[in-house]
Design a protein around this motif. Sequence first.
Motif, short mmCIF file in Angstrom:
data_model
loop_
_atom_site.label_atom_id
_atom_site.label_comp_id
_atom_site.label_asym_id
_atom_site.label_seq_id
_atom_site.Cartn_x
_atom_site.Cartn_y
_atom_site.Cartn_z
N PRO A 1 1.09 -1.31 0.01
CA PRO A 1 0.05 0.31 -0.42
C PRO A 1 0.52 1.03 -0.02
O PRO A 1 1.88 1.55 0.62
N LYS A 2 0.44 2.55 -0.87
CA LYS A 2 1.04 3.83 -1.05
C LYS A 2 -0.45 4.75 -0.70
O LYS A 2 -1.11 4.37 -0.34
N PRO A 3 0.12 6.35 -0.39
CA PRO A 3 -0.02 7.60 -0.19
C PRO A 3 -1.95 7.49 -1.07
O PRO A 3 -2.97 8.12 0.19
N ALA B 1 4.78 -9.71 -8.08
CA ALA B 1 4.26 -10.97 -8.85
C ALA B 1 5.63 -11.56 -8.49
O ALA B 1 5.86 -12.64 -9.15
N ARG B 2 7.11 -10.60 -7.89
CA ARG B 2 8.05 -11.78 -7.95
C ARG B 2 7.69 -12.84 -7.11
O ARG B 2 9.04 -13.70 -7.44
N PRO B 3 7.69 -12.74 -5.92
CA PRO B 3 7.74 -13.75 -5.01
C PRO B 3 6.85 -15.36 -5.80
O PRO B 3 6.87 -16.11 -5.22
N GLY C 1 6.28 -2.06 -13.53
CA GLY C 1 6.91 -2.39 -13.41
C GLY C 1 7.42 -3.79 -13.77
O GLY C 1 7.27 -4.70 -14.88
N GLN C 2 8.99 -3.57 -12.75
CA GLN C 2 9.63 -5.01 -12.88
C GLN C 2 8.79 -6.33 -12.38
O GLN C 2 9.42 -5.53 -11.21
N LEU C 3 8.04 -6.76 -12.24
CA LEU C 3 7.31 -7.46 -11.63
C LEU C 3 6.76 -6.99 -11.12
O LEU C 3 6.71 -8.09 -9.80
N VAL D 1 2.24 -4.39 -10.69
CA VAL D 1 1.74 -3.75 -11.61
C VAL D 1 1.21 -2.68 -10.60
O VAL D 1 1.06 -3.10 -8.90
N GLU D 2 1.14 -1.77 -10.79
CA GLU D 2 0.46 -0.45 -9.43
C GLU D 2 -0.38 0.50 -10.58
O GLU D 2 -0.08 0.30 -11.23
N CYS D 3 -0.78 1.03 -8.95
CA CYS D 3 -2.18 1.87 -9.92
C CYS D 3 -2.28 2.97 -9.03
O CYS D 3 -1.63 3.07 -7.03
N THR E 1 3.97 12.22 -12.10
CA THR E 1 4.78 11.76 -13.34
C THR E 1 6.21 11.36 -11.84
O THR E 1 6.30 12.78 -11.67
N LYS E 2 7.41 11.39 -12.78
CA LYS E 2 8.26 11.16 -12.25
C LYS E 2 8.81 12.23 -13.18
O LYS E 2 9.80 13.57 -12.42
N GLY E 3 8.51 12.65 -13.89
CA GLY E 3 8.66 13.80 -15.18
C GLY E 3 8.84 15.34 -14.08
O GLY E 3 8.55 15.94 -13.77
O1 LIG Z 1 10.68 3.86 -8.55
P1 LIG Z 1 11.54 3.39 -7.99
O2 LIG Z 1 12.07 3.69 -7.00
O3 LIG Z 1 12.72 2.18 -9.07
O4 LIG Z 1 10.35 2.06 -7.75
C1 LIG Z 1 9.48 1.64 -8.68
C2 LIG Z 1 8.90 -0.15 -8.27
O5 LIG Z 1 10.15 -0.55 -7.27
C3 LIG Z 1 9.00 -1.85 -6.34
O6 LIG Z 1 9.92 -2.55 -6.99
C4 LIG Z 1 10.41 -3.81 -7.69
O7 LIG Z 1 11.31 -3.49 -6.53
C5 LIG Z 1 11.45 -4.81 -5.62
C6 LIG Z 1 12.57 -4.40 -4.52
O8 LIG Z 1 13.33 -5.00 -5.33
C7 LIG Z 1 11.17 -5.78 -5.87
O9 LIG Z 1 10.48 -6.90 -5.51
C8 LIG Z 1 9.90 -5.89 -6.47
O10 LIG Z 1 9.69 -6.86 -7.89
C9 LIG Z 1 10.18 -4.57 -8.28
O11 LIG Z 1 8.98 -4.48 -9.03
C10 LIG Z 1 8.81 -0.58 -5.34
O12 LIG Z 1 8.08 -1.99 -3.95
C11 LIG Z 1 7.71 -0.30 -5.62
O13 LIG Z 1 6.87 -0.15 -4.38
C12 LIG Z 1 8.29 1.12 -6.20
O14 LIG Z 1 7.27 1.90 -6.86
#
Ligand SMILES: O=P(O)(O)OC[C@H]1O[C@H](O[C@H]2O[C@H](CO)[C@@H](O)[C@H](O)[C@H]2O)[C@H](O)[C@@H](O)[C@@H]1O
Length: 265
Positions: free
Chosen positions: A135-137, A144-146, A175-177, A179-181, A187-189
């Motif tokens: 959860p985030k603000p 899904a990584r685990p 993102g990397q494994l 998905v966020e909403c 944005t980061k921009g």
């Molecule tokens: O903007 P970032 O600093 O790159 O953050 C993006 C998301 O990163 C995190 O998830 C990623 O890293 C985790 C820890 O290494 C990994 O387990 C996960 O698979 C990656 O997607 C973080 O947890 C998210 O909240 C960030 O938005």
Amino acid sequence: MSDDLQDALDRAAAAPRLLVALDFDGTLAPFTEDPADSRPLPAAREALDALAQLPHTTVAVISGRPLEFLRTVVDPDSRMVLSGSHGAEVDLSAAPGAGSGTRIELSAQQSDLLERAVAATLALVARYPGARAEPKPAGVAFHARPIADPGEAQQALEEMTAVYEAMPGLRLTPGQLVVECSVLGATKGDGLATIAAAVHPDVTVFAGDDVTDEDALAVLGPGDVGIKVGEKDSMARWRVADPPALAACLSLLAHRRTRAMTSMK
Ligand SMILES: O=P(O)(O)OC[C@H]1O[C@H](O[C@H]2O[C@H](CO)[C@@H](O)[C@H](O)[C@H]2O)[C@H](O)[C@@H](O)[C@@H]1O
């Protein structure tokens, strides 16, 4: 590191006012299975600490993480400007005279939407052993990584994406494994633009690994230095292989900037 990137970092090191802005996960910190375990590589932390103590030099971290995580884990000594939640939160207190930054304030409608998004995320987490909700603000991330089986992890991400897409008002971030909403559209921009407007850099160095970092790369000017970490497609002019290679760039930049600031005295 290519000669061309070394030249660009040398030029950045000599700027009257330098902003060094960095993504966190996959850039300063290698990926870990549990997001709570992520830490910057020691060499990267050392370089950022050195840069943050120099005059006319601002270090910023711009991340999808909540601002509170960045404060406690990445910058416990409050030396850096921080932007969390993909640009929606900005803390400028490390930049003297720059004001306080941007806080998240949700309307009742946004809070309700967020509550429903979190409930939908937890429902899917319960169906996929290993999956995790963060959860985030202003949003929530489905990790899904685990999940042990890669096919199942992909299927879980697709299902979560479809659920979020069916909820009007949510902005999706792949993102990397993960998905966020978010119920916000920042944005980061936006985060980088807010920071640059506060510290007025002559040169900005920005590095990131993921698709969300492209929004920050897009606001750089022709004299700035944009670096992609990893192999994904990017508009960045420069590229390094992984977080250790980026840490080496930051060490070089810290060394050259220290020399440039010392010779100005
Ligand atoms: O903007 P970032 O600093 O790159 O953050 C993006 C998301 O990163 C995190 O998830 C990623 O890293 C985790 C820890 O290494 C990994 O387990 C996960 O698979 C990656 O997607 C973080 O947890 C998210 O909240 C960030 O938005």
